[in-house]
Design a protein around this motif. Structure first.
Motif: not given
Length: 102
Positions: A11-19, A91-93, A95-100
């Motif tokens: 339920g989180r957006t890329f922008d939320q995770l990227d912060q 790594l950030r990419a 992690f974010i990709d996996y969570l999305l």
């Protein structure tokens, strides 16, 4: 018509995770991957770490993957000054990709 940002399964957006900090992303992604017993995700992360060749010697048994990965990651951060250095963007990419996606 306005577009809404894409949200992941959590339920989180890329922008939320990227912060989030890279460490916060790592903790959340690792927690989720441990719950899912997603060995493939852990190995893909290890391939992005400095000295990834040393990771090949780790025991990949499914019941020990979470603690093994956490220990290897903690040791690596300790030895490298707690930073992700040049691997941070990849790594950030990851992690974010996996969570999305999950």
């Amino acid at each position: 018509m306005t577009e809404t940002p894409a949200t992941g399964a959590g339920g989180r957006t890329f922008d939320q995770l990227d912060q989030l900090s890279t460490e916060e992303l790592r903790e959340q992604a690792f927690h989720l991957a441990r719950e899912r017993r997603d060995v493939g995700f852990f190995w893909s992360v290890l391939r992005h770490l400095p000295n990834a060749d040393e990771a090949a010697a780790l025991d990949g048994a499914p019941n020990s993957v979470g603690p093994t990965i956490d220990e290897a990651s903690a040791l690596w951060r300790e030895l490298t000054g707690h930073g992700y250095e040049e691997s941070a963007p990849l790594l950030r990419a990851a992690f974010i990709d996996y969570l999305l996606k999950h």
